[in-house]
Scaffold this active site. Structure first.
Site, PDB file in Angstrom:
ATOM      1  N   PRO A   1       0.855  -1.192   0.000  1.00 27.79           N
ATOM      2  CG  PRO A   1       0.058  -1.003   2.193  1.00 27.79           C
ATOM      3  CD  PRO A   1       0.845  -1.902   1.286  1.00 27.79           C
ATOM      4  CG  MET A   2       3.656   2.427  -1.580  1.00 25.82           C
ATOM      5  SD  MET A   2       4.975   2.403  -2.813  1.00 25.82           S
ATOM      6  CE  MET A   2       4.236   1.398  -4.095  1.00 25.82           C
TER       7      MET A   2
ATOM      8  CD  GLN B   1      -2.379   0.097   5.277  1.00 30.83           C
ATOM      9  OE1 GLN B   1      -2.149   1.253   4.926  1.00 30.83           O
ATOM     10  NE2 GLN B   1      -1.425  -0.787   5.467  1.00 30.83           N
TER      11      GLN B   1
ATOM     12  CB  CYS C   1       1.762   5.051   8.764  1.00 30.42           C
ATOM     13  SG  CYS C   1       2.136   6.650   8.007  1.00 30.42           S
TER      14      CYS C   1
ATOM     15  CE  LYS D   1       3.258  -2.278   4.476  1.00 38.87           C
ATOM     16  NZ  LYS D   1       3.653  -0.905   4.813  1.00 38.87           N
TER      17      LYS D   1
ATOM     18  CG  ASN E   1       7.294  -3.834   2.795  1.00 40.71           C
ATOM     19  OD1 ASN E   1       7.158  -2.872   3.549  1.00 40.71           O
ATOM     20  ND2 ASN E   1       7.430  -3.686   1.496  1.00 40.71           N
ATOM     21  N   GLY E   2      10.349  -4.451   2.424  1.00 45.62           N
ATOM     22  CA  GLY E   2      11.446  -3.508   2.605  1.00 45.62           C
ATOM     23  C   GLY E   2      12.595  -3.811   1.680  1.00 45.62           C
ATOM     24  CG  ASP E   3      15.354  -1.493   1.200  1.00 40.11           C
ATOM     25  OD1 ASP E   3      14.712  -0.556   0.698  1.00 40.11           O
ATOM     26  OD2 ASP E   3      16.077  -1.367   2.206  1.00 40.11           O
TER      27      ASP E   3
ATOM     28  NE  ARG F   1      10.878   2.543  -0.897  1.00 41.90           N
ATOM     29  CZ  ARG F   1      11.897   2.599  -0.074  1.00 41.90           C
ATOM     30  NH1 ARG F   1      12.590   3.720   0.014  1.00 41.90           N
ATOM     31  NH2 ARG F   1      12.242   1.556   0.662  1.00 41.90           N
TER      32      ARG F   1
HETATM   33  C1  FMN Z   1       4.968   7.124  -1.168  1.00 42.40           C
HETATM   34  C2  FMN Z   1       4.746   6.047  -0.124  1.00 42.40           C
HETATM   35  C3  FMN Z   1       3.502   5.933   0.456  1.00 42.40           C
HETATM   36  C4  FMN Z   1       3.280   4.930   1.411  1.00 42.40           C
HETATM   37  N1  FMN Z   1       2.021   4.774   1.927  1.00 42.40           N
HETATM   38  C5  FMN Z   1       1.753   3.705   2.742  1.00 42.40           C
HETATM   39  C6  FMN Z   1       0.419   3.406   3.159  1.00 42.40           C
HETATM   40  O1  FMN Z   1      -0.549   4.076   2.786  1.00 42.40           O
HETATM   41  N2  FMN Z   1       0.249   2.341   3.993  1.00 42.40           N
HETATM   42  C7  FMN Z   1       1.290   1.554   4.401  1.00 42.40           C
HETATM   43  O2  FMN Z   1       1.087   0.585   5.150  1.00 42.40           O
HETATM   44  N3  FMN Z   1       2.551   1.808   4.023  1.00 42.40           N
HETATM   45  C8  FMN Z   1       2.792   2.845   3.175  1.00 42.40           C
HETATM   46  N4  FMN Z   1       4.061   3.040   2.720  1.00 42.40           N
HETATM   47  C9  FMN Z   1       5.128   2.078   3.083  1.00 42.40           C
HETATM   48  C10 FMN Z   1       5.201   0.942   2.026  1.00 42.40           C
HETATM   49  O3  FMN Z   1       4.014   0.169   2.027  1.00 42.40           O
HETATM   50  C11 FMN Z   1       6.393   0.029   2.306  1.00 42.40           C
HETATM   51  O4  FMN Z   1       6.248  -0.505   3.589  1.00 42.40           O
HETATM   52  C12 FMN Z   1       7.732   0.765   2.211  1.00 42.40           C
HETATM   53  O5  FMN Z   1       7.786   1.585   1.053  1.00 42.40           O
HETATM   54  C13 FMN Z   1       8.926  -0.223   2.184  1.00 42.40           C
HETATM   55  O6  FMN Z   1       8.806  -1.113   1.109  1.00 42.40           O
HETATM   56  P1  FMN Z   1       9.644  -0.921  -0.273  1.00 42.40           P
HETATM   57  O7  FMN Z   1      11.098  -0.850   0.093  1.00 42.40           O
HETATM   58  O8  FMN Z   1       9.278  -2.121  -1.093  1.00 42.40           O
HETATM   59  O9  FMN Z   1       9.173   0.375  -0.876  1.00 42.40           O
HETATM   60  C14 FMN Z   1       4.326   4.056   1.789  1.00 42.40           C
HETATM   61  C15 FMN Z   1       5.578   4.210   1.199  1.00 42.40           C
HETATM   62  C16 FMN Z   1       5.796   5.172   0.248  1.00 42.40           C
HETATM   63  C17 FMN Z   1       7.155   5.272  -0.403  1.00 42.40           C
END
Ligand code: FMN
Length: 334
Positions: free
Chosen positions: A16-17, A70, A100, A139, A200-202, A224
């Protein structure tokens, strides 16, 4: 792993982003192999006050299934009522945001703020679990900071109270998005975790995904790494399940998705709003391309969808021509 009616092996989740994983972006990722989608986070307070924007964020099409919605908040009452309202929209699961890190969210005890009050987090989980019949997930992060690692407590609370699966962003709240996610936690968490563990993460390459599964994850979540790069899901799937390596996409392929994503965006938001909202995606789609700054300037200066599409078609057909477009034709956006 099972989610409601769906049985998925080596599930790949789209993270979720906020402002990114809207309906058009989710469709693009689904087309390229994301198994499970989740909405942007939606405020429980906004849902219970029936704020129209929150209902728009909740809407999805049947081809997006399995999909979770979410919610975030810190009031037991609003979180529970909002979960009941969300259930009426029939997603495949409800995801509770306890991760968050953004200041304006945690300062109200929401998101990762819940990690400072695990008694309340447990009450929220119990109350939601007793109020809805669809699967519920959570999460979260490793903890508030490196001195306050709460993940084992949260895993315990989640599995003792009927949570269906848990996603862990392998950083603390203090880390935000800084540094590197610490995958060394995966096997330690897995030892304690009786429900499916999504990590999750990177996770940005097929090799990353495979390594996370090897370390014990039941699913991986990509955020991302999927922006401007939806093929990542297909590449991960092929590599993890069949050991097949699919090369990363070239520029032309990326521009084709950009075009498709742009068209879906305009259909969903309308031309005026859609063009402006889409601007954030250009850097991701053209990342690493030598003329990126010129292309970006050209694209964000256009006010009509056809003009944007003309530039994208030009890049697909003869990218070198971009250099020939005079600077004078680059208008300053309003
Ligand atoms: C622009 C942006 C918005 C995000 N919004 C949410 C969100 O609405 N809910 C959530 O649980 N995490 C949110 N996250 C966190 C991501 O879900 C994820 O945990 C985090 O980017 C790490 O994963 P990645 O390295 O694959 O990006 C957001 C991250 C980014 C970069």
């Amino acid at each position: 792993m099972r989610i409601g009616n769906y049985q998925i092996s080596y599930p790949l989740f789209l993270a979720p982003m906020d402002d990114i994983t809207d309906h058009p972006f989710r469709l693009i990722c689904k087309e390229w192999g994301a198994d499970v989608l989740i909405s942007e986070f939606i405020s429980a307070e906004a849902i219970v006050r029936y704020v129209p924007q929150s209902f728009r964020k909740m809407s999805f099409d049947k081809e997006e299934r399995p999909i979770g919605i979410q919610i975030y908040g810190s009031s037991i009452d609003s979180m529970t009522k909002s979960a009941q309202i969300v259930q009426e929209h029939a997603p495949d699961f409800i995801d509770i945001n306890a991760g968050c890190w953004v200041k304006k969210i945690v300062s109200k005890g929401e998101g990762a703020g819940l990690l400072k009050d695990l008694i309340k987090l447990e009450k929220i989980i119990v109350s939601i679990r007793n109020s809805v019949s669809i699967p519920v997930s959570i999460k979260t992060r490793l903890g508030w900071d490196s001195n306050n690692i709460t993940i084992f407590n949260v895993v315990k609370i989640a599995q003792e109270n009927g949570i269906d699966f848990i996603t862990v962003h392998l950083r603390t709240r203090e880390d935000g998005l800084k540094g590197k996610a610490d995958w060394s936690w995966i096997s330690k968490i897995k030892e304690e975790c009786k429900i499916p563990l999504i990590v999750n993460g990177d996770i940005k390459t097929p090799e990353d995904a495979k390594e996370c599964f090897r370390l014990g994850a039941d699913g991986v979540m990509i955020g991302r790494g999927a922006i401007g790069n939806p093929l990542i899901f297909h590449r991960c799937k092929k590599y993890v399940e069949e050991g097949v390596t699919i090369p990363p996409p070239d520029l032309i392929e990326r521009v084709k998705w950009c075009l498709k994503h742009f068209e879906l965006h305009i259909q969903y938001y309308g031309e005026e709003k859609g063009i402006v909202l889409f601007r954030k995606f250009y850097n991701w789609y053209f990342c690493g391309y030598p003329y990126i700054s010129k292309i970006r300037k050209l694209l964000i200066s256009r006010r009509y969808a056809n003009e944007v599409k003309e530039i994208l078609y030009l890049i697909i057909e003869s990218p070198e021509k971009i250099q020939e477009i005079p600077h004078e034709s680059v208008e300053t956006p309003q």
